[in-house]
Design a protein around this motif. Structure first.
Motif, PDB file in Angstrom:
ATOM      1  N   LEU A  10      -4.949 -32.267  68.019  1.00  0.00           N
ATOM      2  CA  LEU A  10      -4.365 -31.958  69.320  1.00  0.00           C
ATOM      3  C   LEU A  10      -3.882 -30.511  69.307  1.00  0.00           C
ATOM      4  O   LEU A  10      -2.968 -30.162  68.559  1.00  0.00           O
ATOM      5  N   HIS A  11      -4.509 -29.665  70.125  1.00  0.00           N
ATOM      6  CA  HIS A  11      -4.097 -28.270  70.274  1.00  0.00           C
ATOM      7  C   HIS A  11      -3.037 -28.196  71.359  1.00  0.00           C
ATOM      8  O   HIS A  11      -3.177 -28.819  72.419  1.00  0.00           O
ATOM      9  N   LEU A  12      -1.977 -27.423  71.123  1.00  0.00           N
ATOM     10  CA  LEU A  12      -0.855 -27.365  72.059  1.00  0.00           C
ATOM     11  C   LEU A  12      -0.610 -25.948  72.553  1.00  0.00           C
ATOM     12  O   LEU A  12      -0.616 -24.989  71.777  1.00  0.00           O
ATOM     13  N   TYR A  33      -0.465 -20.283  72.661  1.00  0.00           N
ATOM     14  CA  TYR A  33      -0.777 -21.300  71.656  1.00  0.00           C
ATOM     15  C   TYR A  33       0.407 -21.501  70.722  1.00  0.00           C
ATOM     16  O   TYR A  33       0.916 -20.547  70.142  1.00  0.00           O
ATOM     17  N   ILE A  34       0.856 -22.751  70.575  1.00  0.00           N
ATOM     18  CA  ILE A  34       2.001 -23.005  69.695  1.00  0.00           C
ATOM     19  C   ILE A  34       1.609 -23.754  68.424  1.00  0.00           C
ATOM     20  O   ILE A  34       2.425 -23.919  67.523  1.00  0.00           O
ATOM     21  N   GLY A  35       0.372 -24.212  68.328  1.00  0.00           N
ATOM     22  CA  GLY A  35      -0.076 -24.878  67.111  1.00  0.00           C
ATOM     23  C   GLY A  35      -0.876 -26.128  67.403  1.00  0.00           C
ATOM     24  O   GLY A  35      -1.259 -26.397  68.539  1.00  0.00           O
ATOM     25  N   TYR A  36      -1.136 -26.890  66.344  1.00  0.00           N
ATOM     26  CA  TYR A  36      -1.907 -28.119  66.496  1.00  0.00           C
ATOM     27  C   TYR A  36      -1.318 -29.214  65.616  1.00  0.00           C
ATOM     28  O   TYR A  36      -0.571 -28.956  64.666  1.00  0.00           O
ATOM     29  N   ILE A  37      -1.661 -30.442  65.968  1.00  0.00           N
ATOM     30  CA  ILE A  37      -1.255 -31.616  65.202  1.00  0.00           C
ATOM     31  C   ILE A  37      -2.524 -32.376  64.839  1.00  0.00           C
ATOM     32  O   ILE A  37      -3.351 -32.674  65.705  1.00  0.00           O
ATOM     33  N   ASP A  38      -2.668 -32.686  63.554  1.00  0.00           N
ATOM     34  CA  ASP A  38      -3.816 -33.467  63.102  1.00  0.00           C
ATOM     35  C   ASP A  38      -3.451 -34.941  62.977  1.00  0.00           C
ATOM     36  O   ASP A  38      -2.353 -35.283  62.506  1.00  0.00           O
ATOM     37  N   PHE A  39      -4.393 -35.792  63.391  1.00  0.00           N
ATOM     38  CA  PHE A  39      -4.300 -37.230  63.181  1.00  0.00           C
ATOM     39  C   PHE A  39      -5.380 -37.567  62.149  1.00  0.00           C
ATOM     40  O   PHE A  39      -6.546 -37.754  62.511  1.00  0.00           O
ATOM     41  N   PRO A  40      -5.036 -37.622  60.863  1.00  0.00           N
ATOM     42  CA  PRO A  40      -6.050 -37.802  59.809  1.00  0.00           C
ATOM     43  C   PRO A  40      -6.727 -39.165  59.878  1.00  0.00           C
ATOM     44  O   PRO A  40      -6.079 -40.180  60.151  1.00  0.00           O
ATOM     45  N   VAL A  59       2.139 -39.595  63.227  1.00  0.00           N
ATOM     46  CA  VAL A  59       2.403 -38.548  62.238  1.00  0.00           C
ATOM     47  C   VAL A  59       3.687 -37.807  62.614  1.00  0.00           C
ATOM     48  O   VAL A  59       4.094 -37.778  63.775  1.00  0.00           O
ATOM     49  N   THR A  60       4.327 -37.225  61.610  1.00  0.00           N
ATOM     50  CA  THR A  60       5.475 -36.370  61.880  1.00  0.00           C
ATOM     51  C   THR A  60       4.978 -34.947  62.101  1.00  0.00           C
ATOM     52  O   THR A  60       3.890 -34.577  61.668  1.00  0.00           O
ATOM     53  N   ALA A  61       5.781 -34.167  62.778  1.00  0.00           N
ATOM     54  CA  ALA A  61       5.402 -32.794  63.087  1.00  0.00           C
ATOM     55  C   ALA A  61       6.649 -31.919  63.078  1.00  0.00           C
ATOM     56  O   ALA A  61       7.771 -32.427  63.099  1.00  0.00           O
ATOM     57  N   ILE A 105      -4.949 -30.261  74.253  1.00  0.00           N
ATOM     58  CA  ILE A 105      -6.401 -30.411  74.291  1.00  0.00           C
ATOM     59  C   ILE A 105      -6.802 -31.153  73.023  1.00  0.00           C
ATOM     60  O   ILE A 105      -6.524 -30.693  71.919  1.00  0.00           O
ATOM     61  N   LEU A 106      -7.443 -32.323  73.181  1.00  0.00           N
ATOM     62  CA  LEU A 106      -7.808 -33.160  72.040  1.00  0.00           C
ATOM     63  C   LEU A 106      -9.216 -32.822  71.552  1.00  0.00           C
ATOM     64  O   LEU A 106     -10.157 -32.731  72.343  1.00  0.00           O
ATOM     65  N   GLU A 107      -9.336 -32.656  70.238  1.00  0.00           N
ATOM     66  CA  GLU A 107     -10.601 -32.265  69.610  1.00  0.00           C
ATOM     67  C   GLU A 107     -10.985 -33.260  68.523  1.00  0.00           C
ATOM     68  O   GLU A 107     -10.155 -33.616  67.679  1.00  0.00           O
TER      69      GLU A 107
END
Length: 195
Positions: free
Chosen positions: A75-77, A107-114, A130-132, A165-167
């Motif tokens: 998830l791009h934020l 752009y402030i960063g991204y969060i990965d969902f492994p 997940v924690t962020a 934006i989900l990738e």
């Protein structure tokens, strides 16, 4: 103060497998400016803190089909103020995402969902929590925008809206009309502003 906001994505009817780097979205065409005003992108009420800043502390992804767990999702934020748009991500579902340097200050960063962190229940359920620790600051405070409000939700005045934006980060096979929800939790100090 803890705030929670969710975006909901209802995929198109296609069941072609995703490849790494493709957008997961509600339409096979780009809608609006990167889908900012369309359902599924704006995390309302997270950027609307009294002082306009805070931290994303938790993220959760839920789906009604377990195939999404076969690959990591990202998830791009971005933080936008009123009237701002994105050049990045202006593609439809399953198209290769492109990113623009012109969006760097948003752009402030991204969060990965492994993929290895998903919990599934047969074929009809998958989730990943997940924690962020991603800091955000209202765009208007950064001096980037006007204060006329943003989006169609009420009380979007003097705000910085968080947009996701989900990738897909690997190959996975979706179901037709698959439902995907992404929920963010933020923590922000709120109170009386000093004189």
């Amino acid at each position: 103060m803890i705030r929670v906001a969710t975006i909901n994505i209802t995929r198109p009817t296609g069941v072609t497998a995703y490849a790494s780097g493709q957008r997961v979205w509600t339409s096979t065409t780009a809608s609006g400016a990167s889908g900012i005003t369309a359902a599924g992108s704006v995390f309302y009420n997270l950027g609307e803190t009294m002082f306009g800043n805070g931290y994303i502390v938790k993220a959760a992804l839920f789906s009604n089909a377990s195939g999404i767990s076969a690959a990591s999702q990202r998830l791009h934020l971005y933080t936008l103020s009123s009237g701002q748009t994105l050049v990045s991500g202006t593609v439809g579902d399953q198209a290769a995402l492109t990113f623009s340097y012109s969006d760097a200050n948003k752009y402030i960063g991204y969060i990965d969902f492994p993929s290895g962190s998903f919990v599934t229940g047969g074929t009809g359920f998958a989730n990943c929590i997940v924690t962020a620790n991603i800091a955000f600051q209202r765009a208007a405070i950064r001096g980037e925008g006007d204060f006329s409000g943003y989006g169609t939700a009420p009380n979007q005045v003097r705000v910085g809206t968080l947009v996701g934006i989900l990738e897909a980060r690997g190959a996975w096979t979706p179901t037709a009309g698959q439902l995907i929800s992404v929920q963010l939790t933020s923590d922000a100090q709120e109170g009386v502003s000093p004189p």
